[in-house]
Design a protein around this motif. Structure first.
Motif, PDB file in Angstrom:
ATOM      1  N   ASP A 178     -15.175  16.873  46.534  1.00 46.88           N
ATOM      2  CA  ASP A 178     -15.397  15.634  45.780  1.00 46.88           C
ATOM      3  C   ASP A 178     -16.880  15.383  45.529  1.00 46.88           C
ATOM      4  OD1 ASP A 178     -12.696  15.347  45.831  1.00 46.88           O
ATOM      5  OD2 ASP A 178     -12.653  13.743  47.324  1.00 46.88           O
ATOM      6  N   THR A 179     -17.706  15.597  46.546  1.00 45.52           N
ATOM      7  CA  THR A 179     -19.137  15.373  46.354  1.00 45.52           C
ATOM      8  C   THR A 179     -19.755  16.455  45.463  1.00 45.52           C
ATOM      9  OG1 THR A 179     -19.574  16.423  48.511  1.00 45.52           O
ATOM     10  CG2 THR A 179     -19.471  14.009  48.449  1.00 45.52           C
ATOM     11  N   ASP A 180     -19.251  17.681  45.547  1.00 38.95           N
ATOM     12  CA  ASP A 180     -19.727  18.726  44.629  1.00 38.95           C
ATOM     13  C   ASP A 180     -19.482  18.302  43.180  1.00 38.95           C
ATOM     14  OD1 ASP A 180     -20.573  20.367  46.666  1.00 38.95           O
ATOM     15  OD2 ASP A 180     -18.890  21.771  46.531  1.00 38.95           O
ATOM     16  N   ALA A 181     -18.311  17.739  42.917  1.00 42.19           N
ATOM     17  CA  ALA A 181     -17.988  17.285  41.559  1.00 42.19           C
ATOM     18  C   ALA A 181     -18.911  16.149  41.137  1.00 42.19           C
ATOM     19  CB  ALA A 181     -16.528  16.832  41.496  1.00 42.19           C
ATOM     20  N   ALA A 182     -19.234  15.258  42.078  1.00 43.05           N
ATOM     21  CA  ALA A 182     -20.131  14.145  41.753  1.00 43.05           C
ATOM     22  C   ALA A 182     -21.538  14.657  41.450  1.00 43.05           C
ATOM     23  CB  ALA A 182     -20.160  13.151  42.910  1.00 43.05           C
ATOM     24  N   PHE A 183     -22.019  15.623  42.229  1.00 40.46           N
ATOM     25  CA  PHE A 183     -23.341  16.195  41.959  1.00 40.46           C
ATOM     26  C   PHE A 183     -23.343  16.956  40.631  1.00 40.46           C
ATOM     27  CE2 PHE A 183     -23.955  15.880  46.683  1.00 40.46           C
ATOM     28  CZ  PHE A 183     -25.022  14.998  46.638  1.00 40.46           C
ATOM     29  N   ALA A 184     -22.251  17.657  40.344  1.00 42.94           N
ATOM     30  CA  ALA A 184     -22.157  18.368  39.055  1.00 42.94           C
ATOM     31  C   ALA A 184     -22.211  17.379  37.902  1.00 42.94           C
ATOM     32  CB  ALA A 184     -20.874  19.192  39.008  1.00 42.94           C
ATOM     33  N   TRP A 185     -21.562  16.228  38.067  1.00 41.70           N
ATOM     34  CA  TRP A 185     -21.606  15.197  37.020  1.00 41.70           C
ATOM     35  C   TRP A 185     -23.037  14.707  36.823  1.00 41.70           C
ATOM     36  CZ3 TRP A 185     -23.041  10.064  36.746  1.00 41.70           C
ATOM     37  CH2 TRP A 185     -22.655   9.383  35.585  1.00 41.70           C
ATOM     38  N   LEU A 186     -23.774  14.495  37.924  1.00 40.49           N
ATOM     39  CA  LEU A 186     -25.165  14.071  37.811  1.00 40.49           C
ATOM     40  C   LEU A 186     -25.988  15.126  37.059  1.00 40.49           C
ATOM     41  CD1 LEU A 186     -25.872  12.568  41.362  1.00 40.49           C
ATOM     42  CD2 LEU A 186     -25.752  11.310  39.196  1.00 40.49           C
ATOM     43  N   ALA A 187     -25.728  16.403  37.362  1.00 38.43           N
ATOM     44  CA  ALA A 187     -26.448  17.481  36.680  1.00 38.43           C
ATOM     45  C   ALA A 187     -26.161  17.455  35.178  1.00 38.43           C
ATOM     46  CB  ALA A 187     -26.068  18.835  37.271  1.00 38.43           C
ATOM     47  N   GLN A 188     -24.916  17.155  34.829  1.00 35.90           N
ATOM     48  CA  GLN A 188     -24.550  17.082  33.416  1.00 35.90           C
ATOM     49  C   GLN A 188     -25.263  15.932  32.710  1.00 35.90           C
ATOM     50  OE1 GLN A 188     -20.295  16.752  33.568  1.00 35.90           O
ATOM     51  NE2 GLN A 188     -20.001  18.877  34.213  1.00 35.90           N
ATOM     52  N   GLN A 189     -25.685  14.946  33.473  1.00 35.09           N
ATOM     53  CA  GLN A 189     -26.429  13.815  32.898  1.00 35.09           C
ATOM     54  C   GLN A 189     -27.926  14.097  32.855  1.00 35.09           C
ATOM     55  OE1 GLN A 189     -24.003  11.792  31.802  1.00 35.09           O
ATOM     56  NE2 GLN A 189     -22.724  13.172  33.034  1.00 35.09           N
ATOM     57  N   GLY A 190     -28.327  15.309  33.266  1.00 38.34           N
ATOM     58  CA  GLY A 190     -29.727  15.695  33.190  1.00 38.34           C
ATOM     59  C   GLY A 190     -30.547  15.471  34.442  1.00 38.34           C
ATOM     60  N   VAL A 191     -29.891  15.174  35.560  1.00 38.68           N
ATOM     61  CA  VAL A 191     -30.614  14.961  36.818  1.00 38.68           C
ATOM     62  C   VAL A 191     -30.850  16.305  37.503  1.00 38.68           C
ATOM     63  CG1 VAL A 191     -30.599  13.825  39.069  1.00 38.68           C
ATOM     64  CG2 VAL A 191     -29.562  12.682  37.089  1.00 38.68           C
ATOM     65  N   ALA A 192     -32.105  16.612  37.827  1.00 37.46           N
ATOM     66  CA  ALA A 192     -32.452  17.864  38.501  1.00 37.46           C
ATOM     67  C   ALA A 192     -31.988  17.834  39.958  1.00 37.46           C
ATOM     68  CB  ALA A 192     -33.956  18.090  38.443  1.00 37.46           C
ATOM     69  N   ALA A 193     -31.709  19.004  40.514  1.00 34.00           N
ATOM     70  CA  ALA A 193     -31.162  19.100  41.870  1.00 34.00           C
ATOM     71  C   ALA A 193     -32.077  18.478  42.917  1.00 34.00           C
ATOM     72  CB  ALA A 193     -30.884  20.562  42.219  1.00 34.00           C
ATOM     73  N   ASP A 194     -33.406  18.639  42.753  1.00 34.52           N
ATOM     74  CA  ASP A 194     -34.328  18.101  43.756  1.00 34.52           C
ATOM     75  C   ASP A 194     -34.515  16.592  43.626  1.00 34.52           C
ATOM     76  OD1 ASP A 194     -35.763  18.122  41.408  1.00 34.52           O
ATOM     77  OD2 ASP A 194     -37.522  19.123  42.243  1.00 34.52           O
ATOM     78  N   ARG A 195     -33.859  15.989  42.630  1.00 31.10           N
ATOM     79  CA  ARG A 195     -33.906  14.537  42.478  1.00 31.10           C
ATOM     80  C   ARG A 195     -32.541  13.908  42.735  1.00 31.10           C
ATOM     81  NH1 ARG A 195     -38.641  12.912  40.466  1.00 31.10           N
ATOM     82  NH2 ARG A 195     -37.836  10.882  39.837  1.00 31.10           N
ATOM     83  N   MET A 196     -31.690  14.664  43.434  1.00 31.51           N
ATOM     84  CA  MET A 196     -30.370  14.157  43.828  1.00 31.51           C
ATOM     85  C   MET A 196     -30.348  13.871  45.331  1.00 31.51           C
ATOM     86  SD  MET A 196     -27.670  16.627  41.857  1.00 31.51           S
ATOM     87  CE  MET A 196     -27.845  17.066  40.128  1.00 31.51           C
ATOM     88  N   GLY A 197     -29.739  12.741  45.674  1.00 28.24           N
ATOM     89  CA  GLY A 197     -29.588  12.382  47.075  1.00 28.24           C
ATOM     90  C   GLY A 197     -28.192  11.865  47.349  1.00 28.24           C
ATOM     91  N   ILE A 198     -27.929  11.572  48.619  1.00 24.48           N
ATOM     92  CA  ILE A 198     -26.626  11.050  49.009  1.00 24.48           C
ATOM     93  C   ILE A 198     -26.820   9.936  50.024  1.00 24.48           C
ATOM     94  CG2 ILE A 198     -26.267  12.703  50.914  1.00 24.48           C
ATOM     95  CD1 ILE A 198     -23.303  12.860  49.900  1.00 24.48           C
ATOM     96  N   VAL A 199     -25.996   8.891  49.919  1.00 19.77           N
ATOM     97  CA  VAL A 199     -26.081   7.748  50.814  1.00 19.77           C
ATOM     98  C   VAL A 199     -24.679   7.200  51.029  1.00 19.77           C
ATOM     99  CG1 VAL A 199     -26.567   6.199  48.862  1.00 19.77           C
ATOM    100  CG2 VAL A 199     -27.124   5.466  51.194  1.00 19.77           C
TER     101      VAL A 199
END
Length: 235
Positions: A97-118
């Motif tokens: 589920d979180t992999d899918a959420a991170f993939a969605w963020l990537a599709q919105q143009g967010v770079a991997a090093d600017r992704m976090g989790i809380v």
């Protein structure tokens, strides 16, 4: 005021994952995966998503209970249903589920090093598990249980995986939460310190999460520490 909306993502196993999304009105500073408490996506979760978006973070909150065909908020007095939902979670399911959420963020143009989790409560525990299994920019856990004994048979204990953290991690805990003993928090702090990444554990005497009575000063300080953690590490 920023509004939340719902996105539906298709997972590799053919199931559908609903996510609550809050998008900044202005420039997007980065992306955060927000993990809900044991009762699901409550008003408090939506409010936190909105607050994070207002700080410039594109925020996506996956509904982790979707595999039961019922991911709605659980009634506050339905403890049996809450326990049943939590017991069904596994490391594989929350990572999917979180992999899918991170993939969605990537599709919105967010770079991997600017992704976090809380996350807070259950979500705080899952946030640490994810941060020990995936390469992220930063992670924050707020009152995550399951430190010594896991929350479900499918999830590891937090002390078991804290030494494998791959990104800077902040743990926020309250001595008022009797279900999470101070000695367990100390064990988690020591385990996380062996990970080789920046870690910090902060304890407050009063409650800092949930929808009940809270310590306003502790809540304010914990919120600012959370923002500062992401500001410092998601660059």
């Amino acid at each position: 005021m920023t509004q939340t909306r719902t996105e539906t993502l298709l997972l590799t196993d053919g199931s559908e994952l609903r996510c609550t999304v809050a998008e900044p009105d202005g420039v997007v500073r980065g992306g955060l995966v927000l993990l809900h408490e044991a009762r699901g996506v409550t008003d408090a979760v939506r409010g936190l998503a909105t607050s994070l978006a207002e700080e410039g973070w594109l925020t996506v909150a996956p509904h982790l209970y979707h595999r039961d065909g019922d991911d709605e908020q659980i009634d506050s007095d339905d403890d049996h249903r809450v326990a049943d939902k939590v017991s069904r979670l596994s490391g594989d399911s929350v990572l999917a589920d979180t992999d899918a959420a991170f993939a969605w963020l990537a599709q919105q143009g967010v770079a991997a090093d600017r992704m976090g989790i809380v996350g807070f409560g259950l979500g705080g525990s899952v946030a640490l598990v994810v941060a020990a299994s995936r390469t992220l920019g930063a992670a924050v856990t707020i009152s995550g249980g399951g430190i010594v004994a896991p929350l479900s048979e499918g999830l590891p204990s937090l002390v078991e995986v804290a030494g494998e953290l791959t990104c800077p991690w902040l743990g926020i805990y309250s001595d008022a939460v009797k279900a999470i003993p101070a000695e367990d928090v100390a064990k988690l702090r020591d385990a996380a310190a062996g990970s080789g990444v920046a870690t910090d554990v902060v304890r407050y005497p009063g409650p800092v999460e949930g929808e009940g009575e809270q310590d306003p000063a502790a809540v304010s300080d914990a919120w600012q520490r959370t923002l500062n953690w992401f500001d410092a590490h998601l660059r």
